[in-house]
Design an enzyme around this catalytic site. Structure first.
Site, mmCIF file in Angstrom:
data_model
loop_
_atom_site.group_PDB
_atom_site.id
_atom_site.type_symbol
_atom_site.label_atom_id
_atom_site.label_comp_id
_atom_site.label_asym_id
_atom_site.label_seq_id
_atom_site.Cartn_x
_atom_site.Cartn_y
_atom_site.Cartn_z
ATOM 1 C CE LYS A 79 44.067 57.256 -0.359
ATOM 2 N NZ LYS A 79 45.233 57.318 -1.317
ATOM 3 C CE LYS A 133 49.261 55.107 4.646
ATOM 4 N NZ LYS A 133 50.373 55.657 3.871
ATOM 5 C CE LYS A 136 52.069 56.691 -4.220
ATOM 6 N NZ LYS A 136 53.245 57.490 -3.889
#
Ligand code: ATP
Ligand code: LTN
Length: 328
Positions: free
Chosen positions: A191, A110, A194
């Site tokens: 993966k 992130k 979102k």
């Protein structure tokens, strides 16, 4: 048996969230005293829009009930309504090392995506540890991506228990047998997420039937033609097989046997139809619940009261054992 899990009210929920999250919540609520938390404090660790946070909180609340949580049985609540969570995170920060946090894969991934890397993003795992430990949780239903955070939670709990005396139960993660890591339809080695990837790569829980069919039809398949589960050789088809197990409850072997001798075309069509059949009734319930924010607010307020009561004794024990002077 105490069950706890959390879900972020950011972005649009997808079939990976259903597999690793929602469907496991509904199944594990049967096993005992269950708490499901809409983790809005976690949602501000990356840049966020206040209006989206507000709406997303109600959206996820409606989706939790639409996918099968029973408000009579489970405690469903919003993290920021129970101040113990923010307090526990601060206290646990003192028994979590910089080195441990720096090693977290999710932080690294992130942080790479952000121009502004917040201190909150770095401390995210201590907030999650507090969420879980405050409820003396036995099991935590999650997807594979949260494995490392759960291991850290266990380490932090053990360290606290050693330093200050037995305070926390050490929780176990529960992962689905198939579908613990649903992959992006366009990039099946990543993966489904979102926050990353393209629209075409994910089936959203609120996608209409034709969109679902189209996305599955265009999913990246592999060379060859056999419908066989093989993560190294056939990541795309393996992912679709796992999605079929999520939609129908079959095992991987049962899906392979059912499509023995069929080509990819037939198989993809069947996966699309199975997902439509799974999601249509969920979408209907969701719309009904989401159209009544007052009722949703009432259910979440009841959840917050129950969660406050359940978490208070552990928070109190933490303060006391750490030596904070208590008013007498
Ligand atoms: P993002 O996809 O942006 O990383 P997230 O993982 O932060 O979102 P949450 O809404 O916090 O999403 O996660 C809710 C649950 O969904 C968690 O238990 C998580 O492990 C699970 N989950 C998320 N992505 C997947 C996936 N691709 N496959 C299986 N489970 C998943
Ligand atoms: N970090 C998790 C969300 C989360 C959670 C939790 C999951 C926050 N607190 C406690 C289980 C238990 C995520 O990003 N999926």
């Amino acid at each position: 048996m105490k069950v706890f899990s959390g879900i972020q009210p950011t972005g649009e929920p997808h079939i990976g969230n259903y597999s690793g999250g929602f469907r496991q919540y509904a199944a594990t609520q049967e096993q005992g005293e269950a708490y499901f938390c809409i983790v809005d404090l976690h949602a501000i660790t990356v840049g966020h829009d206040p209006k989206e946070l507000y709406d997303g909180t109600l959206d996820i609340g409606a989706m939790l009930f639409a996918t099968g949580l029973d408000p009579e049985r489970s405690t469903v609540f919003v993290q920021s309504h129970v101040t113990a969570h923010a307090e526990a995170a601060w206290l646990l920060g003192s028994v979590t090392s910089f080195g441990e946090l720096r090693r977290m894969t999710q932080f690294k991934e992130k942080a790479d995506q952000q121009e502004f890397v917040s201190a909150a993003l770095f401390g995210y795992p201590t907030l999650m540890a507090g969420d879980i430990l405050l409820y003396q949780t036995d099991i935590v239903p999650i997807g594979d991506d949260q494995r490392q955070h759960l291991e850290l939670t266990r380490d932090v709990a053990e360290r606290f228990n050693q330093r200050f005396g037995e305070t926390f139960r050490i929780p176990d993660g529960v992962y689905p047998e198939a579908g613990a890591r649903v992959m992006d339809l366009q990039e099946p080695t990543k993966k489904m997420s979102k926050s990353f990837g393209t629209e075409a790569g994910k089936v959203l829980l609120m996608d209409d039937a034709d969109t679902i069919r189209r996305k599955v039809k265009r999913a990246v398949a592999d060379s060859g033609r056999e419908v066989r589960h093989d993560l190294d050789e056939k990541p795309g088809i393996s992912n679709l097989i796992e999605l079929m197990t999520v939609a129908t409850g079959e095992t991987i072997q049962e899906v392979e046997a059912r499509f023995d001798g069929h080509g990819y075309g037939d198989f993809k069509e069947a996966v699309g139809e199975a997902l439509v059949a799974l999601l249509t009734p969920i979408q209907e319930r969701y719309r009904e619940l989401r159209s009544d924010p007052a009722e949703l607010g009432r259910l979440l307020a009841i959840g917050a009261d129950k969660a406050r009561e359940a978490s208070a004794p552990t928070l109190e024990a933490m303060y006391e054992r750490m030596g904070f002077a208590q008013p007498s």
